[in-house]
Write a protein that holds these residues in place. Structure first.
Motif, short mmCIF file in Angstrom:
data_model
loop_
_atom_site.label_atom_id
_atom_site.label_comp_id
_atom_site.label_asym_id
_atom_site.label_seq_id
_atom_site.Cartn_x
_atom_site.Cartn_y
_atom_site.Cartn_z
N SER A 82 0.86 -1.18 0.00
CA SER A 82 0.00 0.00 0.00
C SER A 82 0.90 1.23 0.00
N ALA A 83 0.44 2.29 -0.67
CA ALA A 83 1.28 3.47 -0.85
C ALA A 83 0.43 4.73 -0.74
N HIS A 84 1.10 5.86 -0.79
CA HIS A 84 0.44 7.17 -0.80
C HIS A 84 0.81 7.91 -2.08
N ALA A 85 -0.04 8.84 -2.47
CA ALA A 85 0.26 9.79 -3.54
C ALA A 85 0.68 11.12 -2.92
N VAL A 86 1.39 11.93 -3.70
CA VAL A 86 1.82 13.26 -3.27
C VAL A 86 1.57 14.22 -4.41
N THR A 87 0.81 15.28 -4.15
CA THR A 87 0.55 16.28 -5.19
C THR A 87 1.17 17.62 -4.81
N THR A 88 1.74 18.31 -5.82
CA THR A 88 2.34 19.61 -5.60
C THR A 88 2.00 20.54 -6.76
N SER A 89 2.30 21.80 -6.57
CA SER A 89 2.18 22.77 -7.64
C SER A 89 3.40 22.65 -8.56
N ILE A 90 3.45 23.52 -9.56
CA ILE A 90 4.62 23.56 -10.43
C ILE A 90 5.75 24.31 -9.73
N GLY A 91 6.89 24.37 -10.34
CA GLY A 91 8.00 25.15 -9.80
C GLY A 91 8.66 24.49 -8.61
N PRO A 92 8.95 25.26 -7.53
CA PRO A 92 9.68 24.70 -6.39
C PRO A 92 8.93 23.56 -5.71
N GLY A 93 7.61 23.58 -5.74
CA GLY A 93 6.87 22.47 -5.18
C GLY A 93 7.22 21.17 -5.87
N ALA A 94 7.36 21.21 -7.18
CA ALA A 94 7.69 20.01 -7.94
C ALA A 94 9.15 19.60 -7.73
N THR A 95 10.07 20.56 -7.80
CA THR A 95 11.49 20.20 -7.65
C THR A 95 11.81 19.74 -6.24
N ASN A 96 11.03 20.18 -5.25
CA ASN A 96 11.25 19.68 -3.89
C ASN A 96 10.97 18.18 -3.77
N LEU A 97 10.30 17.61 -4.75
CA LEU A 97 10.02 16.18 -4.73
C LEU A 97 11.23 15.33 -5.08
N VAL A 98 12.25 15.92 -5.70
CA VAL A 98 13.30 15.11 -6.32
C VAL A 98 14.05 14.27 -5.29
N THR A 99 14.42 14.86 -4.17
CA THR A 99 15.18 14.12 -3.16
C THR A 99 14.37 12.95 -2.62
N GLY A 100 13.10 13.19 -2.32
CA GLY A 100 12.25 12.11 -1.83
C GLY A 100 12.06 11.02 -2.87
N ALA A 101 11.94 11.42 -4.15
CA ALA A 101 11.79 10.44 -5.22
C ALA A 101 13.03 9.57 -5.33
N ALA A 102 14.20 10.18 -5.25
CA ALA A 102 15.44 9.41 -5.30
C ALA A 102 15.50 8.41 -4.15
N LEU A 103 15.13 8.85 -2.97
CA LEU A 103 15.13 7.96 -1.81
C LEU A 103 14.20 6.77 -2.04
N ALA A 104 13.00 7.04 -2.55
CA ALA A 104 12.03 5.96 -2.78
C ALA A 104 12.55 4.96 -3.80
#
Length: 625
Positions: A82-104
């Motif tokens: 089971s997992a979760h989704a994460v939604t963000t706006s464009i710009g810094p909200g989106a790029t802030n996802l990169v570190t977490g995505a790499a970790l996952a």
């Protein structure tokens, strides 16, 4: 039959009907959606979550990276089912996802990322926060997520959502492929209406496979184990993901083969099982690393053989050492030039045990590693030891760990990720259950612990969950304490103040860096950060974010505070100042090397000496062919 919905509404409705099933148990694949709203998702995904209501619960975060960490903590505790989704706006909200995505993705844990994107129709160009790439008009900041995602798609037309959403679910539910999955959603497409086929919203069950090993591979693996005189099992995270702990225990009971564990695999056996010899590699125990150095066969179960596990290709030193790799991913099963056993860990261990029926290692081998295990247990007790003499001394970091061990129950979860704590925990912590030890060490990401604790608590609301963080990690990302307070998520945070980056400080000293830039102190007259400790009050900071804070000065006070925190039904922080970063934590030294290159030319004596030591260790590296 069709239903007219916006793209965002259709996506949210689709996600509410996705399930995984393994061993007859069905679970929601996407159980909730974290979100921070801006102009790129507020009118699309935000409105859809509002309109859909409880069909896909919404969770409010404070930092986009932290939301991914919370989702990853949730997914790991749910065994990736089971997992979760994460939604963000464009710009810094989106790029802030990169570190977490790499970790996952590095840790092979599922999370669905739904960043907003710039207009697909380009009515105004550029829009706010748009990256203008002079050579590629279709590039946006979301493309940063491509290399750290296991699947990426940009939904530029409503009808494109159907195949993309199905592919996204396939990857999330696949134990071989899983990781971060990104569906970039242009903000104009999110709100565009379309007539969707009703079949798109039907309940869909994704079967999580338990593939059995190939008979020829199994026969070769059994033959190799039977021929070995000094075999060693390395238990990786795949043991936990597959819920294969009982099968591993049965194999160890039957054969007497010792079991060492990676950071992700610790707890695969209880610490007091006769065959458990503790952590492996650079942060491993003396007994496990000695066994690894002499092993003629290494049996990797669900491990990807990181450099910490292999001591940068120096640990497995016996001439002619061979490897058998039981892994659901062929990519990992073929590492170390090993005999691959491509299978689910539980299924593969059962098959291996059947093939080894009647086989057992020599009693002398068992006696040897049992003696080593006893010696290491004594080293742990020494590291945890403390004096009840009332002198008011601050505890060492290992004494903090020892105090926590006395307070937690078998059902508790202890979460950590970065700094000097992972090494001390891997060497010393005596795991008592499969879920108790939760270390993120694939990416070793500062800031993971607090949001991950929230994710674990959401997955298992009645389980005590501890986030063990140093001051460096805390200062990186304390923001989700507010989320815990807002939602009444009763995590327990142990905030260890040692005035700097203790882990990197020690590493810096070892490689000739002389602890440069690793202490949280005022500048000294010579320009270095070696003055007095900074007068920050992190306990007051945690209290200002709504946490109940308990301060502890000594080991006795710490034990009392930890017990009070465990009994608390609200978010609670235990603050303790330990011996400073330029003193030893109290843990035994590293039992194996780790390759961090040292300057080949230098004028400072520390670097010259460190290079000489580096060259000696590097000479022991080998290719396993």
């Amino acid at each position: 039959m069709t239903r007219r919905l916006t793209v965002a509404q259709a996506l949210v409705e689709f996600l509410a009907h996705q399930y995984t099933e393994r061993d007859g148990r069905r679970r929601r694949l996407i159980a909730a959606c974290w979100g921070i709203f801006g102009h790129g998702n507020v009118a699309g995904v935000g409105q859809a979550l509002l309109e859909t209501g409880d069909a896909l619960p919404y969770l409010q975060g404070r930092n986009e990276q932290a939301m991914v960490h919370a989702a990853v903590g949730y997914a790991r505790h749910c065994d990736r089912l089971s997992a979760h989704a994460v939604t963000t706006s464009i710009g810094p909200g989106a790029t802030n996802l990169v570190t977490g995505a790499a970790l996952a993705t590095i840790n092979r844990l599922p999370v669905l990322l739904l960043p907003g994107d710039t207009f697909a129709t380009r009515p105004a160009d550029p829009v706010l926060q748009q990256l203008e790439h002079p050579a590629a008009g279709d590039v946006s900041v979301n493309d940063c997520l491509r290399p750290v995602s296991r699947y990426f798609d940009r939904i530029v037309r409503p009808e494109a959502l159907i195949p993309a959403a199905l592919q996204a679910m396939r990857v999330l539910a696949d134990p071989v492929e899983t990781g971060a999955v990104t569906l970039a959603l242009p903000q104009d497409v999110q709100v565009e209406a379309y007539d969707w086929p009703e079949e798109f919203f039907a309940d869909r069950v994704w079967q999580v496979r338990r593939p059995a090993p190939d008979p020829a591979e199994l026969a070769a693996a059994v033959e190799a184990v039977r021929a070995a005189r000094r075999p060693l099992i390395i238990a990786g995270g795949g043991v936990h993901h597959s819920e294969a702990e009982e099968e591993l225990r049965a194999l160890a009971d039957a054969t007497g083969i010792p079991v060492a564990s990676t950071q992700a695999g610790k707890g695969s056996l209880r610490h007091d099982h006769p065959a458990d010899v503790g952590g492996i590699g650079h942060t491993g125990t003396a007994v496990a690393d000695a066994l690894a150095g002499a092993a003629d066969l290494v049996i990797g179960v669900g491990t990807r053989y990181s450099d910490f596990t292999t001591a940068s290709a120096t640990l497995f030193a016996a001439p002619g050492v061979r490897f058998v790799n039981l892994n659901i991913a062929a990519h990992d099963a073929h590492k170390m030039a090993g005999l691959p056993l491509v299978a689910d860990a539980r299924t593969g261990l059962r098959a291996l045990a059947d093939g080894l029926r009647g086989h057992r290692v020599a009693p002398e081998y068992v006696s040897a590693y049992t003696a080593g295990k006893t010696q290491w247990d004594a080293a742990v007790e020494y590291a945890y030891s403390w004096r009840e003499d009332g002198d008011g001394r601050r505890p060492t970091q290992t004494q903090v760990i020892g105090a926590l061990e006395t307070v937690v129950g078998d059902e508790d979860v202890v979460i950590n990720a970065a700094g000097s704590l992972p090494g001390d925990l891997h060497k010393l912590w005596r795991a008592r259950s499969r879920r108790q030890y939760h270390l993120e060490y694939g990416y070793s990401c500062m800031g993971y612990e607090i949001p991950a604790a929230i994710g674990v608590r959401l997955a298992d609301p009645d389980r005590p969950v501890w986030a063990l963080v140093g001051d460096g990690t805390y200062l990186m990302m304390p923001t989700e304490l507010v989320t815990a307070v807002q939602e009444g998520i009763a995590i327990k945070v142990i905030l260890v103040q040692n005035h700097g980056y203790a882990s990197i400080g020690g590493l810096s000293e070892a490689v000739g860096g002389e602890r440069f830039g690793t202490a949280y102190r005022f500048r000294a007259p010579d320009g270095t950060y070696t003055g007095d400790p900074l007068p920050v009050d992190l306990a007051a900071n945690a209290a200002s974010l709504g946490m109940t804070v308990l301060r502890a000065r000594t080991v006795l006070e710490l034990r009392a505070a930890l017990a009070e925190a465990r009994a608390s039904d609200r978010p609670t922080c235990v603050y303790v100042e330990t011996e400073t970063a330029d003193t030893l934590s109290g843990a035994p030294p590293a039992q194996a090397w780790w390759d961090v290159p040292v300057a080949e030319t230098a004028t400072r004596p520390a670097a010259v000496t460190a290079r000489e030591e580096y060259d000696r260790n590097a000479a022991a590296r080998r290719r396993y062919l």
